[in-house]
Design a protein around this motif. Structure first.
Motif, PDB file in Angstrom:
ATOM      1  N   HIS A   8       0.852  -1.189   0.000  1.00  0.00           N
ATOM      2  CA  HIS A   8       0.000   0.000   0.000  1.00  0.00           C
ATOM      3  C   HIS A   8       0.890   1.241   0.000  1.00  0.00           C
ATOM      4  CE1 HIS A   8      -3.495  -2.514   1.080  1.00  0.00           C
ATOM      5  NE2 HIS A   8      -2.680  -3.120   1.942  1.00  0.00           N
ATOM      6  N   LEU A   9       0.608   2.165  -0.905  1.00  0.00           N
ATOM      7  CA  LEU A   9       1.390   3.389  -1.026  1.00  0.00           C
ATOM      8  C   LEU A   9       0.543   4.577  -0.587  1.00  0.00           C
ATOM      9  CD1 LEU A   9       4.025   4.800  -1.933  1.00  0.00           C
ATOM     10  CD2 LEU A   9       3.003   4.963  -4.229  1.00  0.00           C
ATOM     11  N   ILE A  10       1.074   5.362   0.356  1.00  0.00           N
ATOM     12  CA  ILE A  10       0.413   6.573   0.837  1.00  0.00           C
ATOM     13  C   ILE A  10       1.083   7.777   0.183  1.00  0.00           C
ATOM     14  CG2 ILE A  10      -0.049   8.014   2.864  1.00  0.00           C
ATOM     15  CD1 ILE A  10       0.039   5.431   4.537  1.00  0.00           C
ATOM     16  N   GLY A  11       0.287   8.652  -0.396  1.00  0.00           N
ATOM     17  CA  GLY A  11       0.804   9.867  -0.994  1.00  0.00           C
ATOM     18  C   GLY A  11       0.674  11.037  -0.039  1.00  0.00           C
ATOM     19  N   LEU A  12       1.717  11.848   0.062  1.00  0.00           N
ATOM     20  CA  LEU A  12       1.700  13.069   0.868  1.00  0.00           C
ATOM     21  C   LEU A  12       1.706  14.248  -0.089  1.00  0.00           C
ATOM     22  CD1 LEU A  12       4.353  12.130   3.608  1.00  0.00           C
ATOM     23  CD2 LEU A  12       1.888  11.677   3.602  1.00  0.00           C
ATOM     24  N   LEU A  13       0.614  15.005  -0.114  1.00  0.00           N
ATOM     25  CA  LEU A  13       0.487  16.167  -0.989  1.00  0.00           C
ATOM     26  C   LEU A  13       0.810  17.401  -0.165  1.00  0.00           C
ATOM     27  CD1 LEU A  13      -0.250  17.119  -3.820  1.00  0.00           C
ATOM     28  CD2 LEU A  13      -2.647  17.167  -3.117  1.00  0.00           C
ATOM     29  N   LEU A  14       1.955  18.018  -0.441  1.00  0.00           N
ATOM     30  CA  LEU A  14       2.549  18.966   0.494  1.00  0.00           C
ATOM     31  C   LEU A  14       2.738  20.343  -0.118  1.00  0.00           C
ATOM     32  CD1 LEU A  14       5.352  16.574   1.786  1.00  0.00           C
ATOM     33  CD2 LEU A  14       3.099  16.967   2.814  1.00  0.00           C
ATOM     34  N   GLY A  15       2.816  21.329   0.784  1.00  0.00           N
ATOM     35  CA  GLY A  15       3.173  22.674   0.402  1.00  0.00           C
ATOM     36  C   GLY A  15       4.587  22.969   0.849  1.00  0.00           C
ATOM     37  N   ALA A  16       4.725  23.768   1.919  1.00  0.00           N
ATOM     38  CA  ALA A  16       6.046  24.181   2.387  1.00  0.00           C
ATOM     39  C   ALA A  16       6.529  23.376   3.594  1.00  0.00           C
ATOM     40  CB  ALA A  16       6.012  25.674   2.747  1.00  0.00           C
ATOM     41  N   GLU A  17       5.769  22.354   4.004  1.00  0.00           N
ATOM     42  CA  GLU A  17       6.113  21.631   5.233  1.00  0.00           C
ATOM     43  C   GLU A  17       7.258  20.647   5.020  1.00  0.00           C
ATOM     44  OE1 GLU A  17       1.467  21.504   5.033  1.00  0.00           O
ATOM     45  OE2 GLU A  17       3.128  21.303   3.633  1.00  0.00           O
ATOM     46  N   ARG A  47       6.148  11.456  -1.489  1.00  0.00           N
ATOM     47  CA  ARG A  47       5.646  12.811  -1.653  1.00  0.00           C
ATOM     48  C   ARG A  47       5.164  12.980  -3.093  1.00  0.00           C
ATOM     49  NH1 ARG A  47       9.580  16.427   2.281  1.00  0.00           N
ATOM     50  NH2 ARG A  47       9.762  14.821   3.906  1.00  0.00           N
ATOM     51  N   VAL A  48       3.934  13.431  -3.231  1.00  0.00           N
ATOM     52  CA  VAL A  48       3.293  13.478  -4.542  1.00  0.00           C
ATOM     53  C   VAL A  48       3.876  14.618  -5.370  1.00  0.00           C
ATOM     54  CG1 VAL A  48       1.103  13.788  -5.754  1.00  0.00           C
ATOM     55  CG2 VAL A  48       1.169  12.495  -3.601  1.00  0.00           C
ATOM     56  N   ARG A  49       4.223  14.311  -6.611  1.00  0.00           N
ATOM     57  CA  ARG A  49       4.704  15.303  -7.559  1.00  0.00           C
ATOM     58  C   ARG A  49       3.524  15.899  -8.332  1.00  0.00           C
ATOM     59  NH1 ARG A  49       9.550  16.914  -6.487  1.00  0.00           N
ATOM     60  NH2 ARG A  49       9.693  17.623  -8.663  1.00  0.00           N
ATOM     61  N   ILE A  50       3.701  17.098  -8.845  1.00  0.00           N
ATOM     62  CA  ILE A  50       2.636  17.795  -9.550  1.00  0.00           C
ATOM     63  C   ILE A  50       3.046  17.947 -11.015  1.00  0.00           C
ATOM     64  CG2 ILE A  50       1.323  19.951  -9.700  1.00  0.00           C
ATOM     65  CD1 ILE A  50       1.942  20.252  -6.640  1.00  0.00           C
TER      66      ILE A  50
END
Length: 420
Positions: A8-17, A47-50
């Motif tokens: 199972h893969l969890i994605g972290l959609l992040l800003g400046a953290e 960490r999710v890429r955009i």
């Protein structure tokens, strides 16, 4: 990886953290393989890429934790696609969060009978950017007396945008002069006028799935001092009600990672802000409560993925809540208890804690060891250096070491207690 292990893969959609993602990644590595349903489950995160995406592109993430899409719309639309097309589990539905801003949240909880302070929506001060505004406003907009409305709400009051936004545009209004100044400065923001409450405590509850922490919040203090470490600062009744308000809001709107602010006077709890579905979980804000928050994120994410829980797409039907709200034979507390039962059922509360006891009993002690380790101290120091000017580094390193050290001491006492 062998075929008999479900990954199972969890994605972290992040800003400046950087602080909480690093903490999440560290604690997730402590989970280890889990045996459930006759299968072995492993969990990892990235960490999710955009980037541009085709609407039919596959999504590898089974679950995504979002701390970005409330203001960055490209990843928000990717989340919608991932949910609709790929059945990716989202801790916070972008569908409900986009539609159910603070105004809708106030209305819904007022319908449920919660003690929301008197709130009035007033028209824009400045015209909206639309060529039809002049005709529509001249033909259909009724004139109104702002001063009379404010008198009815009562001074002091707060003027704040109907859709919120990190204290954007919020002002305290004590008199007529401040009323007109604040309204003039609101421009083309749509504003609420909301009564204030003489309160004993300002409580902020952070809820992650079935877990809720009600904290003593000091909004007038600098961010590093806003969360006071004061246990049992509310009466048993007010504490239960504050926790219930946060859980019910989340279950009603489908938010599984959200904070709720309440003014508490005696045993009376008055919710004032509870559409914060991307809440602050920074180390420099939560300090003492930071290890709990990130552990809860790991626990709930793990539970959802391993047990195959499905996230709800769209707006939940409110009818079960409204049927309770509209029952004239139930008292306020009877309604609140019934709402709480619905919320606990929505979040599998009893099953969740039993499951964690069976599959994650090692996690509290492992997290405690980590927070007491040089690895965590390095994270703390690097976070302080990235947040504060150089001449304040020593002060804030000592400040946050003291608070997280207090958490370590308290947890050691808890784990050493009989029957822990």
């Amino acid at each position: 990886m062998s075929s008999d292990v479900r990954a199972h893969l969890i994605g972290l959609l992040l800003g400046a953290e950087e602080d909480w993602p690093r903490a999440f990644e560290s604690i997730l590595r402590m989970v280890g393989p889990i045996q459930h349903g006759g299968e072995t489950h492993s969990l990892s995160s990235e960490r999710v890429r955009i980037h541009p995406f085709d609407l039919t592109d596959p999504v590898r993430h089974g679950l995504v934790i979002d701390r970005l899409a409330y203001w960055y719309y490209h990843p928000r639309e990717w989340l919608k696609k991932a949910s609709l097309m790929n059945d990716t589990y989202l801790l916070n539905s972008p569908f409900t969060f986009q539609a159910m801003e603070k105004h809708s949240a106030y209305v819904a909880m007022l319908r449920l009978g919660m003690k929301i302070p008197k709130t009035v929506l007033v028209p824009y001060k400045n015209p909206v950017d639309n060529v039809r505004w002049a005709y529509t406003s001249a033909r259909y907009n009724d004139p109104f007396d702002l001063e009379a409305i404010a008198e009815e709400v009562g001074y002091p009051l707060y003027m704040k945008p109907f859709d919120g936004g990190g204290w954007r545009g919020v002002s305290r209004v004590d008199n007529v002069e401040q009323l007109h100044t604040s309204y003039d400065e609101s421009g083309n923001m749509l504003m609420h006028l909301q009564a204030t409450i003489d309160y004993d405590h300002f409580a902020r509850a952070l809820s992650i799935g079935p877990e809720t922490m009600v904290m003593d919040f000091r909004p007038g203090e600098p961010m590093h001092s806003r969360y006071a470490v004061t246990h049992n600062f509310l009466s048993a009744q007010a504490g239960w009600e504050a926790e219930t308000v946060s859980k019910v809001v989340n279950a009603f709107f489908g938010w599984e990672f959200n904070s709720c602010e309440m003014l508490v006077r005696g045993d009376d709890v008055h919710p004032i802000d509870y559409a914060n579905a991307c809440p602050d979980v920074a180390l420099t804000s939560l300090h003492y409560y930071f290890p709990w928050a990130i552990t809860a994120l790991v626990r709930w994410s793990t539970y959802c993925l391993v047990t195959g829980r499905r996230s709800f797409i769209g707006v939940r039907s409110p009818r079960a809540y409204f049927d309770i709200a509209d029952d004239p034979d139930r008292t306020y507390m009877e309604k609140m208890r019934a709402y709480r039962e619905l919320a606990d059922s929505e979040f599998d509360s009893a099953r969740y804690w039993e499951w964690c006891e069976q599959h994650l009993p090692h996690l509290p002690e492992r997290v405690l060891e980590w927070v007491a380790s040089p690895e965590f101290d390095k994270l703390l120091v690097e976070t302080v250096r990235a947040t504060y000017p150089a001449h304040e580094h020593d002060q804030f390193v000592a400040h946050f070491r003291g608070l997280t050290g207090l958490w370590v001491k308290d947890q050691r006492n808890i784990l050493a207690a009989p029957g822990a």
